[in-house]
Design a protein around this motif. Sequence first.
Motif, PDB file in Angstrom:
ATOM      1  N   CYS A 107      47.592  38.097  21.876  1.00  0.00           N
ATOM      2  CA  CYS A 107      49.025  37.768  21.852  1.00  0.00           C
ATOM      3  C   CYS A 107      49.869  39.013  22.075  1.00  0.00           C
ATOM      4  N   ALA A 108      49.490  40.110  21.419  1.00  0.00           N
ATOM      5  CA  ALA A 108      50.223  41.366  21.585  1.00  0.00           C
ATOM      6  C   ALA A 108      50.150  41.848  23.030  1.00  0.00           C
ATOM      7  N   GLU A 109      48.963  41.721  23.621  1.00  0.00           N
ATOM      8  CA  GLU A 109      48.780  42.133  25.020  1.00  0.00           C
ATOM      9  C   GLU A 109      49.681  41.312  25.949  1.00  0.00           C
ATOM     10  N   GLY A 117      57.260  43.329  32.226  1.00  0.00           N
ATOM     11  CA  GLY A 117      57.251  42.767  33.573  1.00  0.00           C
ATOM     12  C   GLY A 117      55.949  42.990  34.310  1.00  0.00           C
ATOM     13  N   LYS A 118      54.858  43.129  33.575  1.00  0.00           N
ATOM     14  CA  LYS A 118      53.543  43.358  34.191  1.00  0.00           C
ATOM     15  C   LYS A 118      52.772  42.048  34.295  1.00  0.00           C
ATOM     16  N   LYS A 119      51.808  42.038  35.182  1.00  0.00           N
ATOM     17  CA  LYS A 119      50.951  40.874  35.353  1.00  0.00           C
ATOM     18  C   LYS A 119      50.017  40.749  34.149  1.00  0.00           C
ATOM     19  N   ILE A 120      49.840  39.538  33.665  1.00  0.00           N
ATOM     20  CA  ILE A 120      48.936  39.289  32.547  1.00  0.00           C
ATOM     21  C   ILE A 120      47.525  39.170  33.092  1.00  0.00           C
ATOM     22  N   ARG A 121      46.639  40.026  32.616  1.00  0.00           N
ATOM     23  CA  ARG A 121      45.269  40.004  33.120  1.00  0.00           C
ATOM     24  C   ARG A 121      44.520  38.813  32.531  1.00  0.00           C
ATOM     25  N   PRO A 122      43.723  38.158  33.343  1.00  0.00           N
ATOM     26  CA  PRO A 122      42.923  37.047  32.815  1.00  0.00           C
ATOM     27  C   PRO A 122      41.837  37.588  31.893  1.00  0.00           C
ATOM     28  N   LEU A 123      41.359  36.735  31.027  1.00  0.00           N
ATOM     29  CA  LEU A 123      40.258  37.134  30.157  1.00  0.00           C
ATOM     30  C   LEU A 123      39.000  37.294  30.982  1.00  0.00           C
ATOM     31  N   PRO A 124      38.127  38.213  30.612  1.00  0.00           N
ATOM     32  CA  PRO A 124      36.864  38.365  31.340  1.00  0.00           C
ATOM     33  C   PRO A 124      36.028  37.090  31.235  1.00  0.00           C
ATOM     34  N   GLU A 125      35.181  36.870  32.221  1.00  0.00           N
ATOM     35  CA  GLU A 125      34.339  35.666  32.236  1.00  0.00           C
ATOM     36  C   GLU A 125      33.495  35.530  30.983  1.00  0.00           C
TER      37      GLU A 125
END
Length: 152
Positions: A107-109, A117-125
């Motif tokens: 949530c903090a990330e 305004g940064k792209k939210i990285r997907p969780l690793p597989e």
Amino acid sequence: RFVVFFAYFTGTAPASGISVMASALQRLADTKCKVVCTTHFLEMFSLGLLKDGVAGIKAVRMSIHIPESDEDDAVPLFKLEDGVASSSAGLVCARMAGLNKKVVDRCAEITDCLRDGKKIRPLPESVNANSPFQANVKSAIRLFLAVDCWKD
């Protein structure tokens, strides 16, 4: 007239909730209606949709104490004070409520990415491997959502 909004417009897309709530509050203020509104939509003020102390709008916030020794802790003081809150303290509340550390960290990330305004990285597989939205679960969710009425 007197109106109370409690967490009004939650459950909507944030942009919709913020815009509708700000418009409704300004309209009520224009008609000299007294309104008490509780919300986590601080953006109404930070985006300039409403201005504290202008056109009948007065912001107050719940006072909390965050000890210098621990930013992950907060003590509600159960006192209203003038001004717009700088944060909803949602992550602090989540930690205090015992929410899983990995969930709070994610949530903090996400919050940091949205704020910066940064792209939210997907969780690793490897993390997604246990996702409740794998193919067999997706089909069960689709089936569940396809039922029009559960009464019969």
